[in-house]
Design a protein around this motif. Structure first.
Motif, mmCIF file in Angstrom:
data_model
loop_
_atom_site.group_PDB
_atom_site.id
_atom_site.type_symbol
_atom_site.label_atom_id
_atom_site.label_comp_id
_atom_site.label_asym_id
_atom_site.label_seq_id
_atom_site.Cartn_x
_atom_site.Cartn_y
_atom_site.Cartn_z
ATOM 1 N N ILE A 72 9.809 0.156 -5.907
ATOM 2 C CA ILE A 72 10.299 1.532 -5.781
ATOM 3 C C ILE A 72 11.170 1.948 -6.964
ATOM 4 O O ILE A 72 11.183 3.120 -7.346
ATOM 5 C CB ILE A 72 11.027 1.748 -4.439
ATOM 6 N N THR A 73 11.857 1.010 -7.579
ATOM 7 C CA THR A 73 12.742 1.353 -8.704
ATOM 8 C C THR A 73 11.972 1.744 -9.959
ATOM 9 O O THR A 73 12.564 2.244 -10.912
ATOM 10 C CB THR A 73 13.696 0.187 -9.030
ATOM 11 N N ASP A 74 10.658 1.547 -9.957
ATOM 12 C CA ASP A 74 9.825 1.927 -11.103
ATOM 13 C C ASP A 74 9.531 3.430 -11.142
ATOM 14 O O ASP A 74 8.913 3.901 -12.093
ATOM 15 C CB ASP A 74 8.487 1.177 -11.071
ATOM 16 N N PHE A 75 9.950 4.167 -10.118
ATOM 17 C CA PHE A 75 9.579 5.570 -9.991
ATOM 18 C C PHE A 75 10.814 6.455 -9.850
ATOM 19 O O PHE A 75 11.870 6.007 -9.418
ATOM 20 C CB PHE A 75 8.659 5.764 -8.782
ATOM 21 N N GLY A 76 10.625 7.720 -10.201
ATOM 22 C CA GLY A 76 11.703 8.692 -10.090
ATOM 23 C C GLY A 76 11.723 9.347 -8.718
ATOM 24 O O GLY A 76 10.748 9.258 -7.956
ATOM 25 N N PRO A 77 12.811 10.057 -8.398
ATOM 26 C CA PRO A 77 12.950 10.669 -7.076
ATOM 27 C C PRO A 77 11.935 11.786 -6.813
ATOM 28 O O PRO A 77 11.641 12.085 -5.656
ATOM 29 C CB PRO A 77 14.381 11.215 -7.080
ATOM 30 N N ASP A 78 11.381 12.386 -7.851
ATOM 31 C CA ASP A 78 10.417 13.471 -7.671
ATOM 32 C C ASP A 78 8.964 13.009 -7.714
ATOM 33 O O ASP A 78 8.048 13.818 -7.541
ATOM 34 C CB ASP A 78 10.641 14.553 -8.734
ATOM 35 N N ASP A 79 8.739 11.729 -7.950
ATOM 36 C CA ASP A 79 7.368 11.209 -7.996
ATOM 37 C C ASP A 79 6.753 11.207 -6.603
ATOM 38 O O ASP A 79 7.408 10.846 -5.622
ATOM 39 C CB ASP A 79 7.342 9.781 -8.556
ATOM 40 N N VAL A 80 5.499 11.614 -6.537
ATOM 41 C CA VAL A 80 4.743 11.543 -5.282
ATOM 42 C C VAL A 80 4.058 10.179 -5.266
ATOM 43 O O VAL A 80 3.306 9.848 -6.184
ATOM 44 C CB VAL A 80 3.704 12.683 -5.184
ATOM 45 N N LEU A 81 4.341 9.400 -4.223
ATOM 46 C CA LEU A 81 3.860 8.021 -4.168
ATOM 47 C C LEU A 81 2.934 7.796 -2.981
ATOM 48 O O LEU A 81 3.064 8.444 -1.950
ATOM 49 C CB LEU A 81 5.051 7.064 -4.061
ATOM 50 N N ILE A 82 2.024 6.840 -3.164
ATOM 51 C CA ILE A 82 1.205 6.364 -2.051
ATOM 52 C C ILE A 82 1.323 4.850 -1.982
ATOM 53 O O ILE A 82 1.683 4.189 -2.963
ATOM 54 C CB ILE A 82 -0.285 6.778 -2.154
ATOM 55 N N VAL A 83 1.017 4.314 -0.819
ATOM 56 C CA VAL A 83 1.024 2.865 -0.634
ATOM 57 C C VAL A 83 -0.240 2.330 -1.290
ATOM 58 O O VAL A 83 -1.355 2.647 -0.878
ATOM 59 C CB VAL A 83 1.076 2.490 0.864
ATOM 60 N N ASP A 84 -0.053 1.547 -2.333
ATOM 61 C CA ASP A 84 -1.168 0.979 -3.076
ATOM 62 C C ASP A 84 -1.641 -0.323 -2.442
ATOM 63 O O ASP A 84 -2.835 -0.577 -2.345
ATOM 64 C CB ASP A 84 -0.744 0.743 -4.528
ATOM 65 N N GLN A 85 -0.693 -1.142 -2.015
ATOM 66 C CA GLN A 85 -1.048 -2.456 -1.464
ATOM 67 C C GLN A 85 -0.027 -2.872 -0.423
ATOM 68 O O GLN A 85 1.175 -2.718 -0.630
ATOM 69 C CB GLN A 85 -1.087 -3.487 -2.588
ATOM 70 N N MET A 86 -0.519 -3.390 0.682
ATOM 71 C CA MET A 86 0.354 -3.994 1.687
ATOM 72 C C MET A 86 0.537 -5.456 1.295
ATOM 73 O O MET A 86 -0.432 -6.174 1.112
ATOM 74 C CB MET A 86 -0.260 -3.928 3.089
ATOM 75 N N VAL A 87 1.773 -5.873 1.134
ATOM 76 C CA VAL A 87 2.076 -7.270 0.835
ATOM 77 C C VAL A 87 2.272 -8.012 2.156
ATOM 78 O O VAL A 87 1.864 -9.160 2.301
ATOM 79 C CB VAL A 87 3.338 -7.367 -0.054
ATOM 80 N N GLU A 88 2.885 -7.325 3.096
ATOM 81 C CA GLU A 88 3.089 -7.848 4.446
ATOM 82 C C GLU A 88 2.934 -6.674 5.404
ATOM 83 O O GLU A 88 3.505 -5.608 5.181
ATOM 84 C CB GLU A 88 4.475 -8.462 4.567
ATOM 85 N N PRO A 89 2.136 -6.845 6.469
ATOM 86 C CA PRO A 89 1.865 -5.714 7.356
ATOM 87 C C PRO A 89 3.046 -5.385 8.274
ATOM 88 O O PRO A 89 3.958 -6.188 8.452
ATOM 89 C CB PRO A 89 0.681 -6.215 8.180
ATOM 90 N N ILE A 90 2.968 -4.218 8.855
ATOM 91 C CA ILE A 90 3.911 -3.798 9.887
ATOM 92 C C ILE A 90 3.339 -4.281 11.214
ATOM 93 O O ILE A 90 2.132 -4.196 11.439
ATOM 94 C CB ILE A 90 4.035 -2.260 9.898
#
Length: 122
Positions: A84-102
């Protein structure tokens, strides 16, 4: 309904085994992708059967695995984003990969997930 300490411990163990099974099935899936088409069909069917049985057994215990890949990312999701720290507060993000499921039950989130996100190119 009151759950005993023993039942809670068993349910926690089931959740941990489900997460490990989920991870293993993802690894197995990546290995199948490296096989030629003729050889991979048998393994794909075995993987589907395993995933179906995992879901059925979890459902029988009131649990389910939630995969958010491809969904819009929101900080309120029950999953932490490793990058998450790779992106700015205004960036629109999507989940690219699940590392561990919910993992959820009828009362809500039992175990939060972990994800990698990516920026939506507009």
């Amino acid at each position: 309904m009151e759950i005993s300490e023993r039942e809670e411990k068993m349910r926690s163990s089931l959740i941990e085994m489900a997460i490990e099974g989920w991870r293993f099935s993802r690894t197995f899936s990546r290995m199948i992708e490296k096989l030629d088409a003729g050889e991979s069909n048998r393994y794909v069917n075995q993987l589907r059967y395993y995933q179906k049985r995992l879901a059925e057994n979890l459902e029988g215990n009131g649990l389910r695995i939630v995969n958010l890949e491809g969904q819009p990312y929101d900080p309120g999701l029950p999953a932490s984003a490793l990058n998450i720290t790779d992106f700015g507060p205004d960036d629109v993000l999507i989940v690219d990969q699940m590392v561990e499921p919910i993992v959820m039950d009828e009362e809500g989130v039992r175990k939060s997930g972990t994800v990698m996100v990516r920026k939506v190119e507009q």
